[in-house]
Motif scaffolding. Structure first.
Motif, PDB file in Angstrom:
ATOM      1  N   CYS A   1      11.418  24.213   0.761  1.00 23.23           N
ATOM      2  CA  CYS A   1      12.294  24.518   1.901  1.00 23.23           C
ATOM      3  C   CYS A   1      11.728  24.087   3.251  1.00 23.23           C
ATOM      4  O   CYS A   1      12.446  24.069   4.245  1.00 23.23           O
TER       5      CYS A   1
ATOM      6  N   CYS B   1      11.376  31.164   0.496  1.00 18.38           N
ATOM      7  CA  CYS B   1      11.643  31.100  -0.939  1.00 18.38           C
ATOM      8  C   CYS B   1      11.451  32.431  -1.645  1.00 18.38           C
ATOM      9  O   CYS B   1      12.123  32.710  -2.647  1.00 18.38           O
TER      10      CYS B   1
ATOM     11  N   HIS C   1       6.207  31.442  -6.953  1.00 15.54           N
ATOM     12  CA  HIS C   1       6.942  30.547  -6.060  1.00 15.54           C
ATOM     13  C   HIS C   1       8.095  29.876  -6.798  1.00 15.54           C
ATOM     14  O   HIS C   1       9.217  29.800  -6.290  1.00 15.54           O
TER      15      HIS C   1
ATOM     16  N   CYS D   1       6.259  24.334   2.979  1.00 13.36           N
ATOM     17  CA  CYS D   1       6.673  24.545   1.594  1.00 13.36           C
ATOM     18  C   CYS D   1       7.350  23.279   1.085  1.00 13.36           C
ATOM     19  O   CYS D   1       8.229  22.724   1.760  1.00 13.36           O
TER      20      CYS D   1
ATOM     21  N   ARG E   1      10.796  32.233  -7.257  1.00 12.43           N
ATOM     22  CA  ARG E   1      11.343  32.718  -5.984  1.00 12.43           C
ATOM     23  C   ARG E   1      11.239  34.248  -5.894  1.00 12.43           C
ATOM     24  O   ARG E   1      12.193  34.939  -5.545  1.00 12.43           O
TER      25      ARG E   1
END
Length: 286
Positions: free
Chosen positions: A249, A269, A184, A246, A187
């Motif tokens: 975002c 992401c 994460h 998230c 990305r």
């Protein structure tokens, strides 16, 4: 499952509480956890703990040259007791697997929840002879685990990056939760093939790996053993948070389920806004 940051925190905690103290009793409750028989557990009694080390997800208590090594597996945990109960523990169907008592009356219990009993305890003169330790890859927080070394490890792989990060023979200590977190931060899709990574993506993944684990270790530093699980959960951004927004975002965190585990990720992401396919397809839905 305890991973590198939690095991490192346990190592630091036990260093503070065990080193310099004598082991007076080692009491097995679930004999199935014992993976060695020579030397016996009783050989540890009367010895003084001189150091506590970590090898990937393995904890290693050095008692005058004889080592009590533990792998907590998926559902195992260590519970510190300022005062152990009087009398020996009773064998039964409960989670208690092993008890270690010190001359001070303090000590710890090893427990394992659930029905899949994978908690492992070894007594050995040489921890490197334990198969699980012998096959470990490099520690990702070691000073020499630089980007060049990381790139070299990935260069020989052709598989999904999620699986590569979890492979203990490739990189020691990263499991299901922190691989989700690392990807994460980087990305990157968990389905991305290692062979397709650019030099820039390898750089970003290395930074995400080191940063994520270092920050998790720092959050856990000084936390009592009994609170480490809660500390781990509170610090996770996507793992175990299916359906939540998230934190980067605001998109909804998604999940892919497998027979014995699951992964979590953010579509915006990590996967260009597309949900990941079922595990049997291993590709993005169109």
């Amino acid at each position: 499952m305890p991973e590198l940051p939690e095991v490192e925190a346990l190592r630091a905690f036990l260093t503070e509480h065990l080193v310099g103290h004598e082991i007076i009793r080692v009491l097995p409750v679930a004999v199935s956890v014992l993976k060695t028989y020579d030397p016996p557990l009783t050989a540890l009694e009367g010895r003084t703990v001189t150091a506590v080390a970590r090898h990937g997800k393995f904890l290693d208590l050095d008692a005058d040259g004889l080592h009590l090594v533990t792998h907590l597996a998926r559902a195992g945990w260590l519970h510190w007791k300022d005062r152990l109960p009087d009398g020996p523990p009773r064998p039964g169907k409960g989670p208690l697997a092993l008890r270690v008592a010190l001359e001070t009356g303090e000590g710890f219990d090893l427990t394992e929840a659930g029905t899949q009993k994978r908690l492992a305890v070894y007594v050995t003169d040489d921890p490197s002879a334990i198969p699980g330790i012998a096959r470990l890859g490099p520690d990702p927080l070691a000073p020499d685990f630089d980007e060049e070394r990381f790139a070299g490890l990935l260069a020989g792989e052709r598989r999904q990056i999620k699986g590569a990060l979890r492979d203990q023979s490739l990189i020691a200590g990263v499991g299901n939760a922190y691989s989700d977190e690392i990807l994460h931060v980087a990305r990157m899709s968990p389905y991305r093939l290692t062979s397709s990574l650019t030099k820039g993506e390898v750089h970003g993944l290395h930074v995400a790996l080191r940063t994520t684990l270092t920050e998790a270790v720092e959050r856990s530093r000084g936390v009592a053993a009994g609170r480490l699980k809660a500390e781990k959960k509170s610090g996770l951004r996507v793992h175990g948070r299916t359906g939540e927004p998230c934190p980067v975002c605001g998109d909804t965190i998604r999940e892919v389920s497998f027979s014995d585990s699951s992964l979590q990720y953010c579509p915006t992401c990590q996967t260009g806004g597309k949900p990941l396919a079922d595990r049997r397809m291993s590709r993005l839905l169109k």
